[in-house]
Design an enzyme around this catalytic site. Structure first.
Site, PDB file in Angstrom:
ATOM      1  N   HIS A   1      36.566  58.092  11.468  1.00 29.94           N
ATOM      2  CA  HIS A   1      34.971  58.679  11.176  1.00 29.94           C
ATOM      3  C   HIS A   1      35.033  59.923  10.480  1.00 29.94           C
ATOM      4  CE1 HIS A   1      30.783  59.350  12.716  1.00 29.94           C
ATOM      5  NE2 HIS A   1      30.984  60.623  12.261  1.00 29.94           N
ATOM      6  N   GLU A   2      35.766  60.671  10.677  1.00 29.11           N
ATOM      7  CA  GLU A   2      35.825  62.206  10.031  1.00 29.11           C
ATOM      8  C   GLU A   2      36.339  62.202   8.760  1.00 29.11           C
ATOM      9  OE1 GLU A   2      34.216  64.597  10.981  1.00 29.11           O
ATOM     10  OE2 GLU A   2      33.772  63.716  13.040  1.00 29.11           O
TER      11      GLU A   2
ATOM     12  N   CYS B   1      26.675  60.623  15.035  1.00 26.01           N
ATOM     13  CA  CYS B   1      27.082  61.567  14.129  1.00 26.01           C
ATOM     14  C   CYS B   1      25.927  62.820  13.870  1.00 26.01           C
ATOM     15  CB  CYS B   1      27.146  61.054  12.685  1.00 26.01           C
ATOM     16  SG  CYS B   1      27.586  61.965  11.294  1.00 26.01           S
TER      17      CYS B   1
ATOM     18  N   HIS C   1      33.880  60.787   6.064  1.00 26.24           N
ATOM     19  CA  HIS C   1      32.888  61.842   5.512  1.00 26.24           C
ATOM     20  C   HIS C   1      33.335  62.337   4.070  1.00 26.24           C
ATOM     21  CE1 HIS C   1      29.896  62.268   8.324  1.00 26.24           C
ATOM     22  NE2 HIS C   1      30.660  62.224   9.470  1.00 26.24           N
TER      23      HIS C   1
END
Ligand code: CO
Length: 186
Positions: A156-157, A112, A160
């Site tokens: 994953h995004e 990341c 965030h």
């Protein structure tokens, strides 16, 4: 906004844990500009000469909170080994509308832009996801049916937006725990 490895928010900054808010549509000029700058970062970051000159760490995705803006926007570009784009998204308010029970993880673990230290271990996620979003490249609502690497990147995004980092998912006691029935993506 200048986006490079010095300006990207790292995990030692509490801001990276902040939850992102929905973006008001139609997209403002300001939000669109930021999202396109994020997309350009991702594109440029995998072109070695440009990346080196501009202090860009290679990435397939970046979310707005990583540049200090707590809004649900993310830019993703996946390229093949020759550097051709396999897919490209500038997503606003992306949301997972369904996901598989079956899990998958990347054999190499995850990285990341906001994480400088290495965190080894499997990050299990849904093997398949369906994501609904407004795509600022197509200027329309889209549904992405993703599996494999793209499914991992999307999750994953989207994490965030909730202030979650990939290593939060790693089994601390047994980082390379093999989950029977899960897919390991090479
Ligand atoms: Co990240």
């Amino acid at each position: 906004m200048l986006i490079n490895n010095d300006t990207i928010i790292k995990d030692n900054d509490p801001l990276i844990r902040r939850k992102s808010a929905d973006v008001v549509l139609p997209l403002s000029k300001e939000d669109r500009t930021l999202l396109m700058e994020m997309l350009k970062y991702v594109d440029d970051s995998t072109i070695p000469e440009i990346a080196e000159e501009n202090n860009l760490r290679p990435a397939v995705g970046i979310s707005a909170i990583q540049v200090g803006v707590p809004k649900k926007m993310t830019a993703i570009i996946i390229k093949d080994e020759e550097g051709n784009k396999e897919c490209e998204y500038a997503l606003v308010n992306p949301k997972i509308i369904s996901n598989s029970v079956e899990k998958a993880c990347l054999s190499s673990g995850e990285g990341c832009l906001s994480v400088t230290e290495e965190h080894e271990g499997y990050v299990y996620r849904s093997a398949r996801v369906k994501v609904k979003a407004y795509d600022a490249l197509k200027n329309e609502d889209i549904i992405i049916k993703a599996e494999g690497y793209l499914a991992i990147v999307l999750q994953h995004e989207l994490d965030h937006f909730k202030g979650i980092l990939f290593y939060d998912h790693i089994n601390a006691k047994d980082p390379f725990h093999q989950d029977p029935g899960s897919i390991v993506i090479e």
